[in-house]
Design an enzyme around this catalytic site. Sequence first.
Site, PDB file in Angstrom:
ATOM      1  N   ASP A   1      11.745  17.840  -8.453  1.00 11.59           N
ATOM      2  CA  ASP A   1      11.197  17.507  -7.142  1.00 11.59           C
ATOM      3  C   ASP A   1      12.048  18.074  -6.016  1.00 11.59           C
ATOM      4  O   ASP A   1      11.524  18.465  -4.968  1.00 11.59           O
ATOM      5  CB  ASP A   1      11.084  15.989  -6.993  1.00 11.59           C
ATOM      6  CG  ASP A   1       9.850  15.431  -7.697  1.00 11.59           C
ATOM      7  OD1 ASP A   1       9.024  16.234  -8.162  1.00 11.59           O
ATOM      8  OD2 ASP A   1       9.723  14.199  -7.782  1.00 11.59           O
ATOM      9  N   GLY A   2      13.379  18.126  -6.193  1.00  8.28           N
ATOM     10  CA  GLY A   2      14.246  18.672  -5.150  1.00  8.28           C
ATOM     11  C   GLY A   2      13.940  20.136  -4.872  1.00  8.28           C
ATOM     12  O   GLY A   2      13.903  20.575  -3.717  1.00  8.28           O
TER      13      GLY A   2
ATOM     14  N   ASP B   1      12.066  12.198   3.440  1.00  4.03           N
ATOM     15  CA  ASP B   1      12.654  11.245   4.371  1.00  4.03           C
ATOM     16  C   ASP B   1      13.777  11.850   5.197  1.00  4.03           C
ATOM     17  O   ASP B   1      14.319  12.906   4.890  1.00  4.03           O
ATOM     18  CB  ASP B   1      13.178  10.007   3.632  1.00  4.03           C
ATOM     19  CG  ASP B   1      14.050  10.344   2.424  1.00  4.03           C
ATOM     20  OD1 ASP B   1      14.863  11.282   2.524  1.00  4.03           O
ATOM     21  OD2 ASP B   1      13.910   9.685   1.375  1.00  4.03           O
TER      22      ASP B   1
END
Length: 325
Positions: free
Chosen positions: A79-80, A153
Site C-alpha cells: 500500500d505504501g 492522512d
Amino acid sequence: MSVEAASADDGEVPTLGLVVHPSRAVDESVSTILRWARTHAVRVIARDLDRDRITGQVDTLPDARFVDRVKGLVALGGDGTMLGAMRLVAERPVPVLGVNHGNLGFLVEVTPDTLETALARLVSGDFTVESHGCLVAACRSGRPLRTDSGFNDVVLARRGRSGAVSLDLTVNDQQYGYYRCDALVVATPSGSTAYNYAAGGPIVSPSAAAIVITPVAAMAGIGRAIVLGAGDRVSLHIDPASAPVDVDVDGTPSAELVPGAVLTVRLREDAGQVVRLSAGTHARRSRLKLSLLDLPLRRDQLLELIPENLRPHGAAAPGPEPEDG
C-alpha cells in the site's frame, strides 16, 4: 477509457509507468511486464530514481517527464508504494494498478501470478476506476512541506516523548475547539482504515467525500473524532504551549512545526484513480482483513488455528508481520 484508447487518441504508443518498492524483490513482476509489453506494442518507462531497481531494457526519466508521458501506472509493492504512485500523479491522475508484493494490502488488488491477465485488462479498458480524494496540506508561514498531498492522512505528532500536541482547530475560519493530545490524525475516507482506525476513529465509506479528524490519547479539549464536509477549510493553529510538532503525510516526514505555526488542510476530490478488476471481491477481502486486525491474535497465531495439512505449502508460523510498504 482504456490506456490504449487514451494513447491512440494522442497518436502515441501506449505508455505504462513503473513505480517500485525501494527494497522488496520485484524482478519477476518487472520481467512479466516487459515480456508482455513486447508482444502488445506497449512502451514501459520508469523513474530515474528507480533505475537501479529495474532489470531489463527500460527507459528512465526524471519525475516531471515521467508523469507527463504515462497513460497508466503499475505500482509494485504494498500500500505504501501504491500511495506513492498516486501522489506522483495527483496533479494529473491516471489509472494506477497495484501489484501486491507487501502484506495485507488494502489498496493493492493484483497478485504477481495474475499480473499478465491484469495488464491485458488494463490496456483493453476492462476495469473500473475507484476514485480517491487526497488531502492537500500547506504551512501558512510559507514554509513548503516536503510532501504536501496525502491519500491516507496528515498526522501531527509530538516530537519525542515529552509534552503534548496542543492546537486550535478552525473550520471555515470559525473557531471549532482545541486539542491536547499525543497526535492528531486528519484522514481521508480511504485512509480512515489506517491510523485513524487504530486511534478509534470511524470507518468512512470510500465513496463519501469527507475529512475525518481524530485525536490520539486526548488529554483535554476535543476527545472524539469529528467528520467534516469535503469543502470545509481546516486550519490547525499550533499553541504557544505546544511541544514541537512533526507532520507526516501518508507516513512520510514532511515538516517540523513550531508553536505559532498554522497548518491548513483541504480535500481535493478525484485526485487518484485506482484500478479495480473486481471491485466486489476486493471490498469483501478488505472487510475480512479489517476483521482480522480486530482479533487478539498475531498472524502466526492465526496460522496455528489451521490444520497443518491445509496450510499453504511451506507456511510455518512466521513472526510478527512487518509494516506494509
